[in-house]
Design a protein around this motif. Sequence first.
Motif, PDB file in Angstrom:
ATOM      1  N   LEU A 142      -3.864   0.927 -10.888  1.00  0.00           N
ATOM      2  CA  LEU A 142      -3.003   0.840  -9.709  1.00  0.00           C
ATOM      3  C   LEU A 142      -3.775   0.307  -8.507  1.00  0.00           C
ATOM      4  CD1 LEU A 142      -0.178   1.548  -8.498  1.00  0.00           C
ATOM      5  CD2 LEU A 142      -1.128   3.788  -7.933  1.00  0.00           C
ATOM      6  N   GLN A 143      -5.027   0.739  -8.354  1.00  0.00           N
ATOM      7  CA  GLN A 143      -5.822   0.322  -7.202  1.00  0.00           C
ATOM      8  C   GLN A 143      -6.177  -1.156  -7.247  1.00  0.00           C
ATOM      9  OE1 GLN A 143      -6.198   2.291  -4.603  1.00  0.00           O
ATOM     10  NE2 GLN A 143      -5.021   3.803  -5.785  1.00  0.00           N
ATOM     11  N   ASP A 144      -6.175  -1.751  -8.437  1.00  0.00           N
ATOM     12  CA  ASP A 144      -6.541  -3.164  -8.576  1.00  0.00           C
ATOM     13  C   ASP A 144      -5.382  -4.117  -8.308  1.00  0.00           C
ATOM     14  OD1 ASP A 144      -9.123  -2.470  -9.246  1.00  0.00           O
ATOM     15  OD2 ASP A 144      -8.723  -2.412 -11.401  1.00  0.00           O
ATOM     16  N   ASN A 202      -2.888  -6.421  -6.458  1.00  0.00           N
ATOM     17  CA  ASN A 202      -2.793  -7.167  -5.206  1.00  0.00           C
ATOM     18  C   ASN A 202      -2.071  -8.484  -5.487  1.00  0.00           C
ATOM     19  OD1 ASN A 202      -4.925  -9.434  -5.619  1.00  0.00           O
ATOM     20  ND2 ASN A 202      -5.993  -7.536  -6.215  1.00  0.00           N
ATOM     21  N   LYS A 221      -4.209   5.350 -12.457  1.00  0.00           N
ATOM     22  CA  LYS A 221      -4.571   5.258 -11.044  1.00  0.00           C
ATOM     23  C   LYS A 221      -5.606   4.162 -10.809  1.00  0.00           C
ATOM     24  CE  LYS A 221      -3.581  10.057  -9.759  1.00  0.00           C
ATOM     25  NZ  LYS A 221      -4.154  11.312  -9.216  1.00  0.00           N
ATOM     26  N   MET A 222      -6.523   3.992 -11.761  1.00  0.00           N
ATOM     27  CA  MET A 222      -7.529   2.940 -11.626  1.00  0.00           C
ATOM     28  C   MET A 222      -6.885   1.558 -11.644  1.00  0.00           C
ATOM     29  SD  MET A 222     -10.594   4.409 -14.028  1.00  0.00           S
ATOM     30  CE  MET A 222     -11.456   2.841 -13.940  1.00  0.00           C
ATOM     31  N   LYS A 271       1.870   1.776  -3.561  1.00  0.00           N
ATOM     32  CA  LYS A 271       0.791   2.353  -4.351  1.00  0.00           C
ATOM     33  C   LYS A 271       0.673   3.856  -4.113  1.00  0.00           C
ATOM     34  CE  LYS A 271      -2.243  -1.725  -4.549  1.00  0.00           C
ATOM     35  NZ  LYS A 271      -3.605  -2.220  -4.216  1.00  0.00           N
ATOM     36  N   MET A 272       0.776   4.260  -2.852  1.00  0.00           N
ATOM     37  CA  MET A 272       0.698   5.682  -2.515  1.00  0.00           C
ATOM     38  C   MET A 272       1.838   6.444  -3.161  1.00  0.00           C
ATOM     39  SD  MET A 272      -0.298   5.118   1.504  1.00  0.00           S
ATOM     40  CE  MET A 272       0.065   6.817   1.955  1.00  0.00           C
ATOM     41  N   GLU A 294       0.827  -1.207   0.000  1.00  0.00           N
ATOM     42  CA  GLU A 294       0.000   0.000   0.000  1.00  0.00           C
ATOM     43  C   GLU A 294       0.863   1.259   0.000  1.00  0.00           C
ATOM     44  OE1 GLU A 294      -3.219   0.133  -0.482  1.00  0.00           O
ATOM     45  OE2 GLU A 294      -3.159  -2.044  -0.681  1.00  0.00           O
ATOM     46  N   GLN A 299       0.472  -4.755 -16.525  1.00  0.00           N
ATOM     47  CA  GLN A 299      -0.828  -4.399 -15.962  1.00  0.00           C
ATOM     48  C   GLN A 299      -1.457  -3.251 -16.738  1.00  0.00           C
ATOM     49  OE1 GLN A 299      -2.704  -5.692 -13.803  1.00  0.00           O
ATOM     50  NE2 GLN A 299      -3.903  -4.185 -12.677  1.00  0.00           N
ATOM     51  N   GLU A 338       1.125   6.715  -6.929  1.00  0.00           N
ATOM     52  CA  GLU A 338       0.040   7.663  -7.184  1.00  0.00           C
ATOM     53  C   GLU A 338       0.522   9.099  -7.039  1.00  0.00           C
ATOM     54  OE1 GLU A 338      -4.582   8.535  -5.763  1.00  0.00           O
ATOM     55  OE2 GLU A 338      -3.457   6.833  -4.964  1.00  0.00           O
TER      56      GLU A 338
END
Length: 341
Positions: free
Chosen positions: A156-158, A160, A153-154, A115-116, A112, A142, A119
Motif C-alpha cells: 500500500l505504501q508503494d 503512487n 500495508k507494505m 491509503k490511510m 494519501e 498490485q 490501512e
Amino acid sequence: MRFEDPTYLWLLCLLPLLFLLRVASHFKQRKRLRRLGDPQLLRQLMPDVSRARRAVKFWLMMGALAMLILVLARPQMGTHVSHDKRQGIEAIICMDISNSMLAEDVVPSRLEKSKMLVENMIDHFTNDKVGLVVFAGDAFVQLPITADYVSAKMFLQDINPSLIATQGTDIGHAIQLAMHSFTQANNIGRAIIVITDGEDHEGGAEEAAAEAKKKGINVFILGVGDPHGAPIPTGDGYMKDASGQTVMSALNEQMCRKIAQAGSGMYIHVNNTADAQNELNNDLVKLQQGTTDAVVYSDYNEQFQAFAIIALILLVVDVCLMETRNPLLKKVTIFKNKGKR
C-alpha cells in the motif's frame, strides 16, 4: 536446506584461491631448499620435519574456514507448513492512482487519505483476506488476495501515480480485474471497494458492477474529494491545460452512485472526517462470512550450530597438531616422515 544470507556463500570462492597460493608457496619453498644443498641431505639433517603434517594442518584450516562461511550464511532446514480455517470475507480494493488523486481538497491529499483509509480498514480485519488493484487509464493487480496484512500495508505504501503511465479513470477495467482476483472458496462474502474521484471516467463501470452483482460480489464506491473541484499539484505549481488555465478536478458523485447501485453496494463520500471509515466498516461486517483457506506458514530451524561445532573441532585439532614430530610420539607413524631412513 536453505541459506538465510546466501551472499556469504561467495566467500567459498576464496578457498580455491588459497589452495593455489599454498601450492605456489610450496614450490617456492622447495626452490629455496635446493639452493641450500642436496634435498636428500637436507632431509637427513631435518628428521623431525613432516611435510604431511603441514599439509594436514592446511586442510584443517581450509575446512574450518569453509564451516565458518557456512555459519555466516545461516543454513536453515525443516519447513513446517500449517493449514488453518478462518471465518471472514474477501475484499479487493481498487485504488485510483491517476494524477487527479494528488489534489489536496482532502487532507493531506486524495491519494494519501485513501491509503490511510485502507490501512485503517486492514487494521480492523482479523479473519479476512484482502487484495489490491491500482488503476488509472489502465489497471493491474498490485497485491494478490492474501491474509498477510503486513505485506498488504507494505504494498500500500508503494502506491503512487507513477505506477501507471496511462492517465484516465478506467473503473470498469479495475472492477473486471478484481472479479477475477478472488479465491475459489464457496459461501463467503465478497466485496470490491473502489476508491476514486471519478474524473475522466472511461465508461463500462456500471456494466462491470452489474456483472459483479450477478456473481454475488458487492461493489462499494468511495468517492474522494470535493464536488466543487480542486487544483492538482505538480511540484512547482498546479496542473494547467493547453490554454494555460489551472485544471480543476472535481469529484463525480453522480457517476459513483450509479456504479454503486449497479453493484448492489453503497456509495460513501470520503472527506476530512472519519465518517466514511466507520460507515464502510459497518457495511463490511454485514457481508456473509464463510470459511477461507488459511495462510501457509513456513518455519525454518537454524542449522548453523552443527557447522560451528565442526569448525571449532577442526581449529582445536589444528592447534594441537604440530608441524614437527613430537619427540614423545616418535614411534607413532600416523604421518610417515620421508626423511627417515
